[in-house]
Enzyme design. Structure first.
Site, PDB file in Angstrom:
ATOM      1  N   ASP A  41       0.773  -1.093  -0.562  1.00  0.00           N
ATOM      2  CA  ASP A  41       0.280  -0.253   0.349  1.00  0.00           C
ATOM      3  C   ASP A  41       1.117   1.049   0.148  1.00  0.00           C
ATOM      4  O   ASP A  41       2.069   1.200   0.079  1.00  0.00           O
ATOM      5  CB  ASP A  41      -1.107  -0.146   1.039  1.00  0.00           C
ATOM      6  N   ASP A  42       0.653   2.496  -0.489  1.00  0.00           N
ATOM      7  CA  ASP A  42       1.030   3.679  -0.445  1.00  0.00           C
ATOM      8  C   ASP A  42       2.393   3.896  -1.055  1.00  0.00           C
ATOM      9  O   ASP A  42       2.985   4.511  -0.416  1.00  0.00           O
ATOM     10  CB  ASP A  42       1.094   4.179   0.692  1.00  0.00           C
ATOM     11  N   TYR A  56      -6.292  -1.320  -3.262  1.00  0.00           N
ATOM     12  CA  TYR A  56      -6.647  -1.451  -2.186  1.00  0.00           C
ATOM     13  C   TYR A  56      -8.049  -1.405  -1.535  1.00  0.00           C
ATOM     14  O   TYR A  56      -8.477  -1.191  -1.030  1.00  0.00           O
ATOM     15  CB  TYR A  56      -6.125  -1.342  -0.409  1.00  0.00           C
ATOM     16  N   TRP A 106      -9.857  -4.609   5.267  1.00  0.00           N
ATOM     17  CA  TRP A 106      -8.555  -3.862   6.199  1.00  0.00           C
ATOM     18  C   TRP A 106      -9.259  -2.477   6.489  1.00  0.00           C
ATOM     19  O   TRP A 106     -10.439  -1.874   5.684  1.00  0.00           O
ATOM     20  CB  TRP A 106      -7.851  -3.454   5.800  1.00  0.00           C
ATOM     21  N   ASN A 128     -11.196   0.730   8.035  1.00  0.00           N
ATOM     22  CA  ASN A 128      -9.611   1.995   8.269  1.00  0.00           C
ATOM     23  C   ASN A 128     -11.035   2.896   9.012  1.00  0.00           C
ATOM     24  O   ASN A 128     -10.451   4.007   9.199  1.00  0.00           O
ATOM     25  CB  ASN A 128      -9.130   3.020   7.505  1.00  0.00           C
ATOM     26  N   ASP A 156      -4.700   8.263  11.687  1.00  0.00           N
ATOM     27  CA  ASP A 156      -3.430   8.501  11.130  1.00  0.00           C
ATOM     28  C   ASP A 156      -3.649  10.358  10.378  1.00  0.00           C
ATOM     29  O   ASP A 156      -2.326  11.098  10.115  1.00  0.00           O
ATOM     30  CB  ASP A 156      -2.628   8.076  11.389  1.00  0.00           C
ATOM     31  N   ASN A 202      -7.965  -0.891  11.396  1.00  0.00           N
ATOM     32  CA  ASN A 202      -6.682  -0.678  11.617  1.00  0.00           C
ATOM     33  C   ASN A 202      -7.268   0.929  12.768  1.00  0.00           C
ATOM     34  O   ASN A 202      -7.783   1.976  11.933  1.00  0.00           O
ATOM     35  CB  ASN A 202      -5.813  -0.173  11.003  1.00  0.00           C
TER      36      ASN A 202
HETATM   37  C1  GDL Z   1      -3.878   3.656   4.522  1.00  0.00           C
HETATM   38  C2  GDL Z   1      -2.851   3.266   4.969  1.00  0.00           C
HETATM   39  C3  GDL Z   1      -2.324   2.786   6.353  1.00  0.00           C
HETATM   40  C4  GDL Z   1      -3.534   4.065   7.150  1.00  0.00           C
HETATM   41  C5  GDL Z   1      -4.852   4.562   6.495  1.00  0.00           C
HETATM   42  C6  GDL Z   1      -5.939   5.625   7.052  1.00  0.00           C
HETATM   43  C7  GDL Z   1      -4.247   1.204   4.421  1.00  0.00           C
HETATM   44  C8  GDL Z   1      -4.230  -0.140   3.416  1.00  0.00           C
HETATM   45  N1  GDL Z   1      -3.071   1.991   4.259  1.00  0.00           N
HETATM   46  O1  GDL Z   1      -3.960   4.794   3.349  1.00  0.00           O
HETATM   47  O2  GDL Z   1      -1.612   2.311   6.820  1.00  0.00           O
HETATM   48  O3  GDL Z   1      -3.336   4.793   8.323  1.00  0.00           O
HETATM   49  O4  GDL Z   1      -4.792   4.790   5.205  1.00  0.00           O
HETATM   50  O5  GDL Z   1      -4.758   7.009   7.119  1.00  0.00           O
HETATM   51  O6  GDL Z   1      -5.202   1.459   4.944  1.00  0.00           O
END
Ligand code: GDL
Length: 451
Positions: free
Chosen positions: A116-117, A164, A223, A225, A230, A258
């Site tokens: 990712d990223d 993703y 995943w 979010n 963050d 996450n």
């Molecule tokens: C993202 C990052 C993750 C981050 C989230 C929220 C994924 C797969 N990767 O792009 O590390 O915490 O966004 O900012 O989500």
């Protein structure tokens, strides 16, 4: 196995060893079964992925893995070779395999490969060897998986794609060569992460999951979010999971959340995500159950017999710091009241207007009381997790009440609100605010070029 749990996968300060240990207990309490160690803050997860962990680092991860195993939690370690890997270089594959062997030697058997990223462009060597980025990542991951399974037959591997979420698919999910290639080329036993239509998805519906499941040739692992913070320093999310119906449970292969950087802010996130994954989810009931389980952490210092922050106050805390797309229901209602009080240019100060005003003043007083009682928490991490956000909430609602009180006195037309408590153009300024002000947003947060 349907995976449910937590990934420490955000940018910024990582959790401590003690917090991770505690998180394992929260995962058990939420009836979930997995923890993924993948903080972007661990330099060896990403930038220094080619290096082995030092003995001390390995031991710290190993101890966490032992603690997870003791609780019947699947423990995954993430590696992100993606910033500078050459997929076709055998030395890079060997470096990754050496890292995996090192961790396997300390009892860790489940892994996540993060792509990712990262830039979507392959370097020249890879261009010569692979027809697409997906082909390169798939072969690299399949080889890694084959090596891992040779060492540990029951090992699991989860793959986080570069596309993703729907918003990252080019040109869109249905026509993404990257996603179709992955579906065809990635070993079907490797699980794949997906965050939904967006990085932070307001909703994830069944149709979109059927589509991505068909393209990827497997059900994705979400995943999640929803509670990540963050990306926005002004918010933290302590409300229940929302925007995901029961009908998607059969279309996914798990959900791994996450959450917030602030460890202590995550209790409701974890508890409610576990409740959702069990099916029959009711957001309000999940919040109430989470508050009951969370309240013991709100013990006040120096109290004998023990006293805790009250349920109503904890609920107010969650309502203020609710979800990414909405505040809690009662706070939303009160915001509506405030909006209607301010909605007319020169409000007529009727009894109804004053009653609305009294409700907002009541909210201010409750927020002040919450702010004050939180300062007495014995658990200082819990206090600091919310302190900056509550400070800001208290300041803003106090400011709003001063304005409403001034308005209720019927100021002359065009009169300026005498805000004696602030230095003008000092409060919440700085570089980022200046940049934000360059781009004028409409009510929905979209930008238009203004002539
Ligand atoms: C993202 C990052 C993750 C981050 C989230 C929220 C994924 C797969 N990767 O792009 O590390 O915490 O966004 O900012 O989500």
């Amino acid at each position: 196995m349907f995976l449910t749990g937590v990934i420490e996968g955000f940018y910024g300060r990582a959790w401590s060893a003690a917090q991770r240990g505690e998180m394992l207990d929260w995962i058990v309490a939420a009836e979930m079964n997995a923890f993924v160690y993948g903080p972007k803050d661990d330099v060896k997860v990403r930038a220094r992925w080619r290096e082995l962990y030092s003995n001390a680092e390995l031991e710290a991860i190993g101890v966490l893995g032992d603690a997870a195993r003791a609780r019947d939690i699947r423990f995954f370690v993430a590696i992100a070779p993606s910033l500078d890997v050459t997929y076709s270089d055998p030395a890079d594959l060997s470096a990754l395999q050496a890292r995996i062997r090192q961790l396997v030697g300390r009892g860790i058997v489940h892994f996540v490969l993060l792509f990712d990223d990262i830039p979507r462009e392959m370097n020249q060597a890879d261009h010569a060897s692979f027809t697409s980025l997906a082909a390169a990542q798939a072969q690299f991951s399949n080889d890694t998986f084959a090596g891992l399974r040779a060492l540990v037959p029951e090992a699991e591997l989860i793959f986080c794609p570069t596309e993703y979420c729907g918003a990252f698919a080019r040109p869109d999910v249905a026509r993404s060569g990257y996603l179709w290639d992955l579906g065809q080329l990635l070993d079907p036993q490797i699980k794949v992460f997906w965050t939904g239509p967006d990085i932070v998805s307001e909703e994830i519906d069944a149709a979109s999951l059927r589509q991505i499941g068909a393209i990827l040739n497997r059900k994705p692992v979400i995943w999640e979010n929803f509670h990540a913070n963050d990306y926005d320093i002004r918010r933290v999310y302590a409300g229940p999971l929302g925007g995901r119906g029961d009908d998607i449970l059969s279309l996914i292969d798990g959900i791994i959340t996450n959450p917030n950087n602030e460890f202590e802010a995550n209790f409701v996130a974890v508890h409610s995500t576990g409740a959702w994954a069990r099916g029959g989810y009711d957001e309000g009931a999940a919040l109430e159950a989470a508050i009951s389980a969370w309240q013991p952490r709100f013990k006040l210092a120096y109290t004998e017999p023990e006293r805790h922050v009250g349920r109503e106050q904890i609920r107010l805390l969650t309502e203020i710091c609710y979800q990414p797309f909405t505040c809690g229901p009662e706070i939303e209602r009160l915001l509506g009241v405030a909006r209607s009080l301010l909605g007319v240019h020169r409000p007529e100060i009727t009894p109804a207007w004053r009653a609305g005003c009294a409700e907002i003043v009541g909210l201010r007083d409750e927020i002040r009381a919450l702010f004050d009682v939180m300062t007495e928490l014995e658990n200082r991490d819990l206090f600091y997790a919310f302190h900056p956000y509550l400070w800001e909430a208290r300041e803003e609602v106090t400011h709003l009440c001063s304005y409403l009180e001034w308005l209720s006195d019927g100021p002359a037309s065009e009169a300026e609100f005498p805000d004696r408590e602030r230095i003008y153009n000092f409060y919440r300024r700085g570089f980022t605010v200046a940049v934000q002000e360059l781009l004028k947003r409409d009510g929905e947060g979209r930008y238009h070029h203004a002539d």
